[in-house]
Motif scaffolding. Structure first.
Motif, PDB file in Angstrom:
ATOM      1  N   ARG A  42       8.791  39.361 -25.590  1.00  0.00           N
ATOM      2  CA  ARG A  42       9.056  39.155 -27.016  1.00  0.00           C
ATOM      3  C   ARG A  42      10.090  38.049 -27.234  1.00  0.00           C
ATOM      4  O   ARG A  42       9.960  37.234 -28.146  1.00  0.00           O
ATOM      5  N   LYS A  45       8.514  34.569 -26.814  1.00  0.00           N
ATOM      6  CA  LYS A  45       7.714  34.171 -27.982  1.00  0.00           C
ATOM      7  C   LYS A  45       8.625  33.767 -29.148  1.00  0.00           C
ATOM      8  O   LYS A  45       8.372  32.784 -29.846  1.00  0.00           O
ATOM      9  N   HIS A  48      10.215  30.372 -28.467  1.00  0.00           N
ATOM     10  CA  HIS A  48       9.273  29.270 -28.678  1.00  0.00           C
ATOM     11  C   HIS A  48       9.215  28.891 -30.166  1.00  0.00           C
ATOM     12  O   HIS A  48       9.277  27.708 -30.519  1.00  0.00           O
TER      13      HIS A  48
END
Length: 257
Positions: A42, A45, A48
């Motif tokens: 998590r 992500k 990013h």
């Protein structure tokens, strides 16, 4: 009211998210490995998305502000101005095979006498640290079979309001080019049936970015001034790319002796 409520709820949600990730970071040293693996996925992500946001935000916030009126004019100027093509986005940012008399916005007009136009003119977004203007103009010239090429910039009414022969009018221009060429600035002031024309070469080789037009050397009829415009004249422009990063005008009264 709805906007205030949404902003309040966004702040609450942000604080809650920050608390959860702060707690997860604190617990990471002792967390079970399956849970730690899930949190790591998590977090990657999320990182990013945050990196994408930061990249775009850093780029946009580093650009000169659209509509900026920041002008490096002399401190005693009584008027200064940057044309719209360098100040904000134009509805039509450019054109190829540009015909003579074609306009870019309401103030800039391209003139030439080529039989076949191999010219492009386009507005671009400035991104250099030194740029004060949000936008610039790029002109690409390929084969050139004409005898002249110029950009005419119409000056607003404020430029000639109260204009006298005691004024100095400064033109400041930031220019980049692929190959050396000469650029002349011609100030035109129409008063009654006559048009006074003053010509100066831009001192591109000296590092200076400005020229001053001393109206004392003109036969200007101060009571009958109708309009004024500037011609930027490009000598030998073939096979070249010229970028006008900024163009500003200012005026001031000559110091009394």
């Amino acid at each position: 009211m709805a906007r205030q409520t949404r902003g309040f709820l966004d702040r609450i949600a942000h604080r809650s998210t920050m608390r959860r990730w702060r707690a997860a970071a604190a617990a990471a040293p002792v967390a079970e490995l399956p849970e730690l693996r899930r949190l790591r996925g998590r977090a990657r992500k999320l990182r990013h998305l945050l990196d994408e946001l930061l990249h775009v935000a850093d780029h946009r916030l580093a650009l000169p502000l659209i509509g900026s009126e920041a002008i490096a004019a002399p401190h005693d100027s009584d008027w200064s101005w940057r044309p719209e093509a360098w100040r904000g986005p134009l509805p039509e940012p450019g054109a190829a095979a540009v015909d003579s008399g074609a306009q870019l916005g309401h103030e800039v007009t391209l003139f030439h006498d080529c039989r076949i136009s191999e010219l492009t003119l386009r507005q671009l977004r400035n991104a250099r640290e030194a740029d004060l203007a949000p936008f610039g103009l790029r002109m690409d010239v390929f084969r050139f079979d004409g005898s002249y090429l110029s950009l005419a910039v119409d000056l607003p009414g404020a430029a000639i309001e109260g204009l006298t022969r005691s004024h100095l009018l400064r033109v400041e221009c930031a220019v980049e080019m692929e190959c050396p060429l000469e650029i002349f600035a011609r100030l035109n002031v129409k008063s009654g049936p006559n048009t006074e024309k003053l010509v100066r070469e831009l001192p591109l080789k000296s590092g200076e970015r400005h020229v001053d037009f001393d109206l004392a050397y003109s036969k200007l009829n101060e009571k009958r001034i109708d309009k004024a415009w500037l011609d930027l004249i490009f000598e030998g422009p073939q096979m070249n790319q010229v970028v006008l990063r900024d163009l500003t005008f200012s005026r001031r009264l000559r110091a009394e002796i």
